[in-house]
Design a protein around this motif. Structure first.
Motif, PDB file in Angstrom:
ATOM      1  N   LYS A 103       0.799  -1.230   0.000  1.00  0.00           N
ATOM      2  CA  LYS A 103       0.000   0.000   0.000  1.00  0.00           C
ATOM      3  C   LYS A 103       0.828   1.275   0.000  1.00  0.00           C
ATOM      4  O   LYS A 103       0.270   2.368  -0.078  1.00  0.00           O
ATOM      5  N   GLY A 104       2.149   1.191   0.115  1.00  0.00           N
ATOM      6  CA  GLY A 104       2.969   2.397   0.023  1.00  0.00           C
ATOM      7  C   GLY A 104       2.573   3.450   1.038  1.00  0.00           C
ATOM      8  O   GLY A 104       2.275   3.158   2.193  1.00  0.00           O
ATOM      9  N   ASN A 105       2.530   4.698   0.585  1.00  0.00           N
ATOM     10  CA  ASN A 105       2.205   5.839   1.455  1.00  0.00           C
ATOM     11  C   ASN A 105       0.705   6.042   1.614  1.00  0.00           C
ATOM     12  O   ASN A 105       0.197   7.162   1.501  1.00  0.00           O
ATOM     13  N   ILE A 106      -0.017   4.970   1.889  1.00  0.00           N
ATOM     14  CA  ILE A 106      -1.477   5.074   1.991  1.00  0.00           C
ATOM     15  C   ILE A 106      -1.886   6.014   3.123  1.00  0.00           C
ATOM     16  O   ILE A 106      -2.963   6.619   3.083  1.00  0.00           O
ATOM     17  N   ASP A 107      -1.027   6.178   4.124  1.00  0.00           N
ATOM     18  CA  ASP A 107      -1.382   6.998   5.289  1.00  0.00           C
ATOM     19  C   ASP A 107      -1.466   8.487   4.975  1.00  0.00           C
ATOM     20  O   ASP A 107      -2.050   9.249   5.745  1.00  0.00           O
ATOM     21  N   VAL A 108      -0.900   8.927   3.830  1.00  0.00           N
ATOM     22  CA  VAL A 108      -0.980  10.360   3.521  1.00  0.00           C
ATOM     23  C   VAL A 108      -2.398  10.764   3.120  1.00  0.00           C
ATOM     24  O   VAL A 108      -2.704  11.956   3.029  1.00  0.00           O
ATOM     25  N   GLU A 110      -4.916  10.083   4.978  1.00  0.00           N
ATOM     26  CA  GLU A 110      -5.645  10.295   6.221  1.00  0.00           C
ATOM     27  C   GLU A 110      -5.710  11.788   6.540  1.00  0.00           C
ATOM     28  O   GLU A 110      -4.829  12.569   6.151  1.00  0.00           O
ATOM     29  N   LYS A 111      -6.729  12.207   7.266  1.00  0.00           N
ATOM     30  CA  LYS A 111      -7.024  13.620   7.447  1.00  0.00           C
ATOM     31  C   LYS A 111      -5.943  14.405   8.183  1.00  0.00           C
ATOM     32  O   LYS A 111      -5.810  15.609   7.985  1.00  0.00           O
ATOM     33  N   HIS A 112      -5.147  13.729   9.011  1.00  0.00           N
ATOM     34  CA  HIS A 112      -4.127  14.435   9.779  1.00  0.00           C
ATOM     35  C   HIS A 112      -2.809  14.583   9.018  1.00  0.00           C
ATOM     36  O   HIS A 112      -1.872  15.205   9.513  1.00  0.00           O
ATOM     37  N   SER A 113      -2.719  14.018   7.818  1.00  0.00           N
ATOM     38  CA  SER A 113      -1.458  14.027   7.081  1.00  0.00           C
ATOM     39  C   SER A 113      -1.064  15.438   6.647  1.00  0.00           C
ATOM     40  O   SER A 113      -1.913  16.247   6.255  1.00  0.00           O
ATOM     41  N   VAL A 114       0.238  15.729   6.717  1.00  0.00           N
ATOM     42  CA  VAL A 114       0.759  17.027   6.278  1.00  0.00           C
ATOM     43  C   VAL A 114       1.280  16.954   4.848  1.00  0.00           C
ATOM     44  O   VAL A 114       1.762  17.957   4.309  1.00  0.00           O
ATOM     45  N   PHE A 115       1.190  15.779   4.227  1.00  0.00           N
ATOM     46  CA  PHE A 115       1.713  15.598   2.875  1.00  0.00           C
ATOM     47  C   PHE A 115       0.587  15.681   1.846  1.00  0.00           C
ATOM     48  O   PHE A 115      -0.560  15.327   2.131  1.00  0.00           O
ATOM     49  N   PRO A 116       0.886  16.137   0.633  1.00  0.00           N
ATOM     50  CA  PRO A 116      -0.136  16.209  -0.423  1.00  0.00           C
ATOM     51  C   PRO A 116      -0.599  14.819  -0.825  1.00  0.00           C
ATOM     52  O   PRO A 116       0.160  13.844  -0.728  1.00  0.00           O
ATOM     53  N   GLU A 117      -1.835  14.709  -1.273  1.00  0.00           N
ATOM     54  CA  GLU A 117      -2.409  13.418  -1.621  1.00  0.00           C
ATOM     55  C   GLU A 117      -1.624  12.702  -2.719  1.00  0.00           C
ATOM     56  O   GLU A 117      -1.578  11.471  -2.748  1.00  0.00           O
ATOM     57  N   LYS A 118      -0.981  13.456  -3.596  1.00  0.00           N
ATOM     58  CA  LYS A 118      -0.248  12.816  -4.696  1.00  0.00           C
ATOM     59  C   LYS A 118       0.912  11.961  -4.189  1.00  0.00           C
ATOM     60  O   LYS A 118       1.411  11.085  -4.895  1.00  0.00           O
ATOM     61  N   ARG A 119       1.315  12.183  -2.940  1.00  0.00           N
ATOM     62  CA  ARG A 119       2.401  11.403  -2.362  1.00  0.00           C
ATOM     63  C   ARG A 119       1.986   9.941  -2.182  1.00  0.00           C
ATOM     64  O   ARG A 119       2.825   9.060  -1.994  1.00  0.00           O
ATOM     65  N   ALA A 120       0.687   9.671  -2.246  1.00  0.00           N
ATOM     66  CA  ALA A 120       0.197   8.297  -2.115  1.00  0.00           C
ATOM     67  C   ALA A 120       0.459   7.476  -3.372  1.00  0.00           C
ATOM     68  O   ALA A 120       0.418   6.244  -3.324  1.00  0.00           O
ATOM     69  N   TYR A 121       0.724   8.136  -4.498  1.00  0.00           N
ATOM     70  CA  TYR A 121       1.015   7.399  -5.723  1.00  0.00           C
ATOM     71  C   TYR A 121       2.324   6.634  -5.561  1.00  0.00           C
ATOM     72  O   TYR A 121       3.328   7.179  -5.088  1.00  0.00           O
ATOM     73  N   LEU A 122       2.329   5.371  -5.968  1.00  0.00           N
ATOM     74  CA  LEU A 122       3.515   4.541  -5.807  1.00  0.00           C
ATOM     75  C   LEU A 122       4.707   5.094  -6.578  1.00  0.00           C
ATOM     76  O   LEU A 122       5.852   4.955  -6.154  1.00  0.00           O
ATOM     77  N   ALA A 123       4.433   5.726  -7.708  1.00  0.00           N
ATOM     78  CA  ALA A 123       5.525   6.322  -8.485  1.00  0.00           C
ATOM     79  C   ALA A 123       6.241   7.414  -7.691  1.00  0.00           C
ATOM     80  O   ALA A 123       7.462   7.590  -7.801  1.00  0.00           O
ATOM     81  N   GLN A 124       5.483   8.137  -6.869  1.00  0.00           N
ATOM     82  CA  GLN A 124       6.076   9.184  -6.035  1.00  0.00           C
ATOM     83  C   GLN A 124       6.985   8.581  -4.971  1.00  0.00           C
ATOM     84  O   GLN A 124       8.042   9.127  -4.651  1.00  0.00           O
ATOM     85  N   LEU A 125       6.579   7.445  -4.422  1.00  0.00           N
ATOM     86  CA  LEU A 125       7.408   6.745  -3.443  1.00  0.00           C
ATOM     87  C   LEU A 125       8.741   6.346  -4.075  1.00  0.00           C
ATOM     88  O   LEU A 125       9.808   6.580  -3.505  1.00  0.00           O
ATOM     89  N   GLY A 126       8.671   5.753  -5.255  1.00  0.00           N
ATOM     90  CA  GLY A 126       9.892   5.356  -5.951  1.00  0.00           C
ATOM     91  C   GLY A 126      10.784   6.537  -6.277  1.00  0.00           C
ATOM     92  O   GLY A 126      12.017   6.465  -6.164  1.00  0.00           O
ATOM     93  N   LYS A 127      10.166   7.642  -6.658  1.00  0.00           N
ATOM     94  CA  LYS A 127      10.924   8.840  -7.002  1.00  0.00           C
ATOM     95  C   LYS A 127      11.687   9.370  -5.793  1.00  0.00           C
ATOM     96  O   LYS A 127      12.859   9.790  -5.919  1.00  0.00           O
ATOM     97  N   LYS A 128      11.056   9.364  -4.626  1.00  0.00           N
ATOM     98  CA  LYS A 128      11.708   9.879  -3.420  1.00  0.00           C
ATOM     99  C   LYS A 128      12.914   9.023  -3.026  1.00  0.00           C
ATOM    100  O   LYS A 128      13.955   9.550  -2.623  1.00  0.00           O
TER     101      LYS A 128
END
Length: 382
Positions: A103-108, A110-128
């Motif tokens: 599920k990668g960054n599925i927690d972003v 959630e309503k308390h997350s400080v990260f943009p929703e696009k960070r949930a994309y798996l491609a973004q995880l790989g890029k980081k």
């Protein structure tokens, strides 16, 4: 075709920041599962294995990050940095990167997350991960439910065998999140106590989190003491159900058969099975049927879920790394929590951690959507 090996590795877990910490505790029979009371994640108390914030922050801050990273990104980076340091590998265009996760960054989301929703994309995880270590090639994201970790090793082996890369770094991880907990709770698959794979009184899974990483290479100069050769690997989808495994074990049976055929090894040469063993009624029963069909019912078998819980897309990678250390130490680790066989077919469950000459093991994994994978590993030591 040149041989492909798994070598330098790291397990970043609730046990500590490295593989040595995890292996030492498993050897002593200590589980990292703890009773958790967190009403945000789940209404009632539950058992889980979670990496402490103190351990993660202490490790990550040493790496001197220049920007904000999600919890999962920190865990993956913490693990991979250790493996790269051991390998002392120059990252050039012949080095690949595979990230395995369910599920990668599925927690972003959630309503308390400080990260943009696009960070949930798996491609973004790989890029980081790519950018942090300055890999020259884009990360390959392998997200195929709970077989992701073993499948990532198989893909790495194929990429090296095809001369696409000389070396591949594989890193895997998943988190204990509200999404994951609520999902398995809806399936009524969560156990209210530490899980007991294959046991008659088992009642479901515990969820855990971990970051695991390994260097996959054909370079024999890169051999760690616990290095193993990938002898064979195969995958098969049983197309049975979105979440339920085949009642005949067809996909896992075929995966084991194909991996054995590719390896050129006999059943008798397999010293033990590192099984998936989630402690759910259907998964454990399916595996028992598949292993009996493959004539592996007498082969010593363990599940490591009683130590870490189910770490989802990282579980197969994590358990393979423990298998490497098991061979190096000539030690069969007990299947923690097991008391009395609770499946319809015979299995040789490892009840006590035992010293025994070891050379070869098979790792299996099965997951939602009918996916099944098997891989065979043999010690690289003379």
């Amino acid at each position: 075709m040149s041989s492909v090996f798994l070598s330098h590795n790291n397990i970043f877990s609730a046990y500590g920041p490295d593989s040595v910490s995890a292996i030492a505790q498993i050897k002593e029979g200590v589980s990292s599962l703890q009773l958790v009371e967190d009403s945000y994640l789940l209404e009632g108390p539950f058992y889980s294995s979670r990496i402490s914030d103190d351990l993660l922050n202490e490790k990550f801050e040493r790496l001197r990050p220049t920007e904000n990273y999600t919890r999962l990104e920190k865990i993956l980076i913490a693990s991979l940095s250790d493996t790269l340091e051991k390998a002392d590998l120059e990252i050039d265009d012949r080095v690949g990167l595979i990230v395995s996760t369910t599920k990668g960054n599925i927690d972003v989301l959630e309503k308390h997350s400080v990260f943009p929703e696009k960070r949930a994309y798996l491609a973004q995880l790989g890029k980081k991960i790519k950018e942090f270590f300055q890999f020259q090639n884009d990360a390959i994201i392998l997200s195929n439910a709970c077989v992701s970790g073993v499948l990532a090793l198989a893909v790495a082996k194929r990429l090296i065998s095809q001369k696409t890369y000389d070396n591949v770094l594989v890193v895997g991880g998943d988190l204990v999140t509200k999404f994951i907990m609520s999902g398995f709770n809806a399936f009524q698959a969560l156990s209210p106590e530490p899980c007991r794979p294959y046991c008659k009184t088992r009642s479901g899974i515990n969820i855990g989190e971990v970051g695991s990483s390994v260097l996959v290479t054909a370079d024999t100069r890169q051999m760690a003491r616990e290095a193993v050769k990938i002898m064979g690997e195969a995958s098969c989808n049983d197309a049975n159900h979105i979440s339920g495994p085949s009642r005949t074990g067809e996909g896992l049976f075929r995966s084991v058969q194909a991996a054995l055929e590719q390896s050129g090894l006999s059943i008798e040469s397999i010293d033990y099975i590192s099984a998936h063993g989630t402690a759910t009624l259907f998964n454990d029963e399916m595996e028992a049927i598949a292993f009996n069909r493959a004539n592996l019912q007498k082969t010593p078998l363990n599940s490591l879920k009683g130590y870490f819980g189910h770490t989802l897309g990282a579980s197969g990678l994590l358990e393979t790394l423990i298998g490497m250390h098991s061979l190096q130490k000539n030690m069969l680790f007990a299947s923690k929590g097991f008391q009395e066989l609770g499946v319809s077919r015979p299995l040789n469950i490892i009840k006590d951690t035992t010293s025994k000459p070891l050379r070869t093991f098979i790792k299996t994994a099965s997951g939602f959507g009918g996916c099944n994978t098997a891989a065979i590993f043999q010690s690289a030591k003379p």
